[in-house]
Structure formats: structure tokens, C-alpha cells
Design an enzyme around this catalytic site. Structure first.
Site, PDB file in Angstrom:
ATOM      1  N   ASP A   1       0.871  -1.172   0.000  1.00 16.72           N
ATOM      2  CA  ASP A   1       0.000   0.000   0.000  1.00 16.72           C
ATOM      3  C   ASP A   1       0.915   1.233   0.000  1.00 16.72           C
ATOM      4  O   ASP A   1       2.035   1.160   0.499  1.00 16.72           O
ATOM      5  CB  ASP A   1      -0.883  -0.019   1.245  1.00 16.72           C
ATOM      6  CG  ASP A   1      -1.660   1.266   1.413  1.00 16.72           C
ATOM      7  OD1 ASP A   1      -2.352   1.657   0.472  1.00 16.72           O
ATOM      8  OD2 ASP A   1      -1.541   1.888   2.493  1.00 16.72           O
TER       9      ASP A   1
ATOM     10  N   ASP B   1      -1.268  -0.934   6.388  1.00 21.16           N
ATOM     11  CA  ASP B   1      -1.272  -0.424   7.762  1.00 21.16           C
ATOM     12  C   ASP B   1      -2.280  -1.127   8.656  1.00 21.16           C
ATOM     13  O   ASP B   1      -2.423  -0.786   9.825  1.00 21.16           O
ATOM     14  CB  ASP B   1      -1.495   1.097   7.788  1.00 21.16           C
ATOM     15  CG  ASP B   1      -2.825   1.495   7.159  1.00 21.16           C
ATOM     16  OD1 ASP B   1      -3.680   0.617   6.967  1.00 21.16           O
ATOM     17  OD2 ASP B   1      -3.009   2.693   6.863  1.00 21.16           O
TER      18      ASP B   1
ATOM     19  N   ASP C   1      -6.590  -1.314   4.785  1.00 19.56           N
ATOM     20  CA  ASP C   1      -6.122  -2.380   3.891  1.00 19.56           C
ATOM     21  C   ASP C   1      -6.582  -3.773   4.338  1.00 19.56           C
ATOM     22  O   ASP C   1      -6.134  -4.773   3.801  1.00 19.56           O
ATOM     23  CB  ASP C   1      -4.588  -2.371   3.826  1.00 19.56           C
ATOM     24  CG  ASP C   1      -4.052  -1.037   3.347  1.00 19.56           C
ATOM     25  OD1 ASP C   1      -4.555  -0.534   2.335  1.00 19.56           O
ATOM     26  OD2 ASP C   1      -3.139  -0.498   3.996  1.00 19.56           O
TER      27      ASP C   1
END
Length: 696
Positions: A386, A584, A588
Site C-alpha cells: 500500500d 497499515d 487495507d
């Protein structure tokens, strides 16, 4: 019962069940099968350590007794057979307590296995030593000229106990990571009760208690500061050596160390819910889990023991009935086969490596949630990052202040920050923070107005100022055409550009970006060096995504992806190989769950711990390649362990069966077989412990 998992190394069983079963019934069933069992609770950590120490002492005592009885029996049988009167009876007398007191645990284990219609290493030892012992009894009583093997049975049992003792000591070392973490927890806390400060045991702290922490003390439980300022050493959680400044409203974590100031905080998590307790629970669960490769060992063991018994029986028949050797010769061959073949090393091959691997990971701030995660991580093909908060810092910073008039950089920054100090937008916070760091002087403004999606307007000293994007300038008919080239250059670098104008005159540009973490490029480079293909996934536009990816050294990326669609892109890559998703742990979560391995960033956040298969406590991207290296090292150790465990048996059984006897005269003495079998277990545990020396 939903599932049951027994770990030979930790000597724990993890059982999932539903009504009408309960813990008491399960213990009753286990004890009814001939095994001992008790329920272990979160408060039994000290008790568990005491039980392990008690087991080591018990084995040490048995070993000493075994040596005191079996060594004289061996010396008399080997060297003083004709010099000592009634030597066979003396040896019988010495061997008996070893056979039935020291060896009682093998009889109990064999009986329990028989009741369950199975067989294990205890079956082989009990059968082998009993055959040698009772044949020797027959020889002493009814065949005075025949050979006796009391000393062989006694020495064999003593050798197995030696192996178990060394194994118990080594297994204690594999759980050092948990012991160290448990040792970090303070034992008392100072709380305010009835308007008085009192010191109470840590277990008596309740949610909502007001806790006082003084300089140099450990923070007893998790909570939120309600009064006071201090700096806290959180290195045991984050790995950061610099103390973290703490003020009212900030969270504090149990077992971290208060450095200078005093403060009061409200307890929010106590007992088993504190961050440290949950970390310990994660490690314990990981060490108690099975990797899929363990199933191979389980299957091999289930067929192996019956096969060994059959081989021993066939070997006895061939040597005694077909080749015409003596009964004692044939019996020794059968006993040697039973002893050398004990598969205990095979049972230890996987759990010992997993224990050491997960323990080493914990020391490095990498929490791995089990054997399956370890095994999957070593087969990864793709790692997907991410962007926000993972590759980048997740916090916008001013990167450029561009002067486009006769004004100065300082004036552009001071005017921009003065306007933005009335705004709550994250970009405004970045500009004000940057201005303060540069010692800029902020002035008061009038008629402040925020225009969502465009920018802000304010008056300073009677003049109108605008700060925002091209849309804002267009709304107020401010011409920016002469500066589009510079604006586009900054945007192509992945930066958000804000234009500052005084009336219709452009004064300058301020570029803000979520900058990448210093460790991101090196982490990506290391992963690529491990043969992995790295992707980035983000909701940003193609231009911004490309700029960030290039800075991080990532060639492939997915841009303009909605949070709920990230899992689809992970699934798309899974069609070509195993995928790790690094995020995190909050927005996500679906992608982390979809991936073969979810690697959650975040210093012990609740969601990170719940979502990821691997949790990086230090929030450092360099721990991603560390986790994958650790997985590869651990799987390598498991394969080495299995090779050596099977190698001992594969080589030892034919030699014990006498295949080399006709050509070389070599036979495997049962005592040598016992020593080799015991050392195979010790070698497997020792090989696993060598994992601690690996540099990640």
C-alpha cells in the site's frame, strides 16, 4: 471438537471446541486415555516455567540414578564377568530398578498408545528393552551358559533419559523470547483510590483506574494520559531508540519505560488485553501451531512405528529360523532395530524450528502468527505495498516553496501559513508546521473563508490573498497560464501544488507531498534481491503513483484503486503465484485478508494484530525482507532436521538388521543404537537453535 493440535516441543495441546464439551470434560478424556493434562490459563506463565524446571530436575535425577545403576552393570558384564561371584544375579539386581523405575515412563506411554490402538517411540523402547531384559531373566534362570543383556537394556534406558534431559534443557532455550517479554512486565502499579495513592499488584488494576507513573518507572498497563508531560522509551515495542514525547490525550503502552516527567493516565487495557500480553499470546500461538510440512512428519510417524515393529519381527525370523543363528543373536538384532528407529527426532523437527524462528522474529520486532505463515512466506512470488502510510510516511510535508515574483521565499511562506492557520485541512497543517520550523512570523487574518476542493481566501493588511489549486484561480479570474510548466513539473513528481496570489498577482507556489519513508527504497531493493516482484497499490492518479513508485524503486504499480477494490488486484496476482500484501492494517484489511500472507504495519495497533499473518511492530519496511528471510531460514532448518531424523533411521535400520554382518562382521549393539537414537533428537534441537545465529 473443531480441531486439536499437540506440540511436542512446548508440551501443549490447543483445542477448539463447542458445547456440550468443556475444558473439564476434555481433561477427563485425555487422562482417561492414559495421559496427564491440565488447563493452562493466562496467569499460569510462572507455573508453566516451574513445571518445565520441575521436569528438568526429574529427568536429571532419573539420569543420575540410571548412571549409578547401569554403569556398574556395564563394567561387571564387560570386564569382571569371571572375577565377581554371582555376577549375573548382581547385574540383574542393578538392571531391575533401571528397567522398571527409570523406564516406567516408557511402559506408561506404550500402554497409553496401545489403548488408543496406535504406537509411538515409547512402544519401541518398551518392547526392545523388555525383550532384552526378560530374555536375560530366562537365561540366568534356565540357561546358565547363555548370554544375558541386562546391562544393554539398562544402559539403553539411561541413554534415552540422557537424550530426553538434553532435549528438555534445549527446549527451554527455544522459548527464551517469551521469557524475556514476560520479564518486562512490572509487578505493581500506583493508582488513586479514594483520593489516596496506593500501590497494588498489577493483576488488581482495573479499566478506568487512574494510574500514576513517576520518572524511571515502567508503565504498568495500557492507557491514555490525562495529566502531565514526559518522554517514554518505547523501544521494546517500536525498536526506536529515541524516547517519544507524551502529553495529555496520548496513549501509553504497558511495560514501556517512563524517562523523565511524571504523569497520570487512565487505564484502558489491563491483564491479558494489554499490548505486551497480546504480543506474548501471538508468539505462544505461533509456537504452538503446526506448519503444513508437519503433516508430512505426522503421516510418516503413523506408518513408521508399525513398519519398524514388522521389520524387527521379520529380521528375527530370518536370522533365527532361516539363517540358523542363535536365539540371543537374533533377539539382539530385533532389539537394535526397535531402538535405533525411534522417530522422536522426526516429531521434533518442525516444532523446534518454528519455536526458535518465531522467537527470533519477536526479538527483531517481527511477529509471525504461526507455522503456516512461516511456510507460506518462503514461497512468495509477489509483494504488494500500500502507498499511504506504508511506503510513504502518511503525513504530508512541504517539499518546495517556489517564488514567482519579486517577493521572497520567506514572505511566500509567511503569508501562506498565516492564511492556513485558520484551516483544519491536513495540507494546511503541513504548511503551518513547516513555517514554524523555519521560524516564520505568522500574522492575523480577516475574512477567512475555506472553499472546499479549491483552497482558501483571507485578507491581510487590507489585501486579498488566495491560496489553492488552479480551480480556485480560475474561479477568481486569476491568470496562471505563464506558470503552468512549473506547476506541471511539480505535479509529475507526485506533489500537490498550491498557488498563492495577492489579488490578481501570482506570488509563488507551495508544493506538499506525502514523502516516502527513508527505508522504502532499501526495503524494495532487498526484496528484489530475494527474487520477489514488488508492486505498489494506491488510490492516487497515475502521475502521482508513478512518481512515488520511481522514488521507491518500484517498477509496477496499480493506481486510482478504491480501498474496497484493493483485494481484487491482489486476487489478480494470486493467479500467477503467492502474494504478500503489506499495509497499515486498517483500510487495507480486505486486501491483507485476501493475500496469502498479510503483513501489517503499525506499532502494535489492534487492527494490525488482528488482520496480519505477520505484524511488524517497529513500523519499519526493512522488516518485510527480514520476515521473508526468517521464513526461508526456518524452512531450511525444518528440511535439514527432517533429513537428519530420517537419515539416522534409514542408515541405522539396515545396519541394525545385520545386512553388513556377513561381509564385515559389523553388528549394531543395542547400547550404541540407543545412544544414536538419543543423539538424533539432541542434534535436531541443536540444529534448530543455530537459527538464532542467523543474521536477518
Amino acid at each position: 471438537m473443531t480441531s486439536a493440535n499437540v506440540n511436542l516441543t512446548t508440551e501443549k495441546a490447543t483445542i477448539e471446541f463447542s458445547e456440550p464439551l468443556n475444558e473439564e470434560k476434555i481433561v477427563s478424556i485425555v487422562t482417561g486415555l492414559g495421559y496427564s493434562a491440565e488447563v493452562l490459563t493466562g496467569k499460569d506463565a510462572d507455573k508453566e516455567a516451574l513445571l518445565r524446571e520441575k521436569e528438568i530436575k526429574r529427568l536429571r535425577l532419573k539420569l543420575i540414578i540410571g548412571v549409578l545403576f547401569s554403569l556398574p552393570a556395564l563394567v561387571i558384564s564387560m570386564f569382571l564377568m569371571d572375577a565377581v561371584p554371582y555376577e549375573k544375579f548382581i547385574v540383574w539386581l542393578l538392571a531391575t530398578p533401571v528397567q522398571f523405575y527409570i523406564g516406567a515412563q516408557f511402559y506408561r506411554g506404550a500402554w497409553g498408545a496401545l489403548r488408543n490402538k496406535t504406537s509411538d517411540m515409547d512402544t519401541l523402547i518398551a518392547m526392545g528393552t523388555s525383550a532384552a531384559y526378560f530374555y536375560s531373566v530366562y537365561a540366568v534362570l534356565f540357561d546358565p551358559m547363555g548370554s544375558q543383556y541386562f546391562e544393554a537394556a539398562a544402559v539403553l534406558i539411561t541413554m534415552v533419559i540422557l537424550g530426553k534431559y538434553l532435549e528438555a534443557v534445549a527446549k527451554g532455550k527455544t522459548s527464551e523470547a517469551i521469557k524475556r517479554l514476560m520479564g518486562l512486565s512490572p509487578k505493581t502499579a500506583t493508582v488513586i483510590r479514594d483520593k489516596k495513592e496506593i500501590k497494588i499488584p498489577i493483576d488488581d488494576v482495573k479499566v478506568g483506574d487512574i494510574v500514576i507513573v513517576k520518572p524511571g518507572e515502567k508503565i504498568p498497563v495500557d492507557g491514555i494520559i490525562i495529566d502531565g508531560l514526559s518522554s517514554v522509551d518505547e523501544s521494546m515495542i517500536t525498536g526506536e531508540s529515541m524516547p517519544v514525547e507524551k502529553k495529555k490525550g496520548d496513549t501509553v503502552i504497558s511495560s514501556t519505560i517512563n524517562k523523565h516527567g511524571s504523569f497520570k493516565f487512565k487505564a484502558t487495557k489491563v491483564g491479558a488485553n494489554t499490548t505486551l500480553s497480546r504480543i506474548i499470546k501471538l508468539i505462544e500461538d505461533a509456537q504452538g501451531s503446526k506448519a503444513p510440512i508437519q503433516r508430512f512428519a505426522d503421516v510418516v510417524s503413523s506408518y513408521f512405528v508399525p513398519a519398524v515393529i514388522l521389520i524387527a519381527a521379520i529380521s528375527f525370523i530370518i536370522w533365527y529360523f532361516i539363517l540358523g543363528e542363535t536365539f540371543s543373536f537374533s533377539l539382539i538384532i530385533a532389539v537394535s532395530i526397535l531402538v535405533i528407529a525411534c522417530p522422536c527426532a522426526l516429531g521434533l523437527a518442525t516444532p523446534t524450528a518454528i519455536m526458535v524462528g518465531t522467537g527470533k522474529g519477536a526479538q527483531e520486532g517481527v511477529l509471525i502468527k504461526g507455522g503456516e505463515a512461516l511456510e507460506t512466506a518462503h514461497n512468495l512470488k509477489y509483494v504488494v505495498f500500500d502507498k499511504t502510510g506504508t511506503i510513504t510516511k502518511g503525513k504530508p510535508e512541504v517539499t518546495d516553496v517556489v517564488v514567482l515574483s519579486k517577493s521572497s521565499e520567506k514572505r511566500v511562506l509567511e503569508i501562506s501559513a498565516s492564511i492556513e492557520q485558520s484551516s483544519e485541512h491536513p495540507l494546511a497543517e503541513a504548511i503551518v508546521s513547516h513555517a514554524k520550523n523555519k521560524n516564520a512570523i505568522l500574522v492575523s487574518t480577516k475574512s477567512f473563508k475555506a472553499i472546499p476542493g479549491h483552497g482558501v481566501f483571507a485578507r491581510i493588511s487590507g489585501k486579498n490573498y488566495y491560496l489553492g489549486n488552479e480551480k480556485l484561480m480560475k474561479d477568481f479570474s486569476i491568470d496562471v497560464s505563464g506558470h503552468l510548466g512549473k506547476i506541471q513539473d511539480l505535479e509529475e513528481q507526485g506533489k500537490t501544488v498550491m498557488i498563492l496570489s495577492e489579488g490578481k498577482k501570482i506570488l509563488g507556489l507551495i508544493a506538499v507531498a506525502d514523502t516516502i519513508k527513508e527505508t522504502s527504497p532499501e526495503a524494495v531493493k532487498q526484496l528484489q534481491g530475494l527474487g520477489l516482484k514488488v508492486y505498489m497499490i494506491t488510490g492516487d492518479n497515475q502521475r502521482t503513483a508513478k512518481a512515488i513508485a520511481e522514488k521507491a524503486g518500484i517498477k509496477d504499480f496499480f493506481a486510482e484503486v478504491l480501498p474496497e477494490d484493493k483485494a481484487k488486484y491482489v486476487k489478480q496476482l494470486q493467479a500467477e503465484g503467492k502474494v504478500a500484501m503489506v499495509g497499515d492494517g486498517i483500510n487495507d484489511a480486505p486486501a491483507l485478508a485476501q493475500a496469502d500472507i498479510g503483513i501489517a504495519m503499525g506499532s502494535g495497533t489492534d487492527v494490525a494484530m488482528e488482520t496480519g499473518n505477520i505484524v511488524l511492530m517497529r513500523d519499519n519496511l526493512l522488516d518485510v525482507p527480514k520476515a521473508i528471510k526468517l521464513s526461508r531460514f526456518t524452512m531450511s532448518k525444518i528440511r535439514q532436521n527432517m533429513f537428519w531424523a530420517l537419515f539416522y533411521n534409514s542408515v541405522g535400520i539396515p545396519v541394525a538388521a545385520g545386512v553388513l554382518y556377513s561381509s564385515t562382521g559389523w553388528l549394531l549393539n543395542p547400547m550404541v543404537a540407543g545412544g544414536a537414537m538419543a543423539m538424533s533428537s539432541v542434534s535436531v534441537v541443536t540444529n534448530s537453535l543455530l537459527l538464532k545465529l542467523k543474521k536477518l
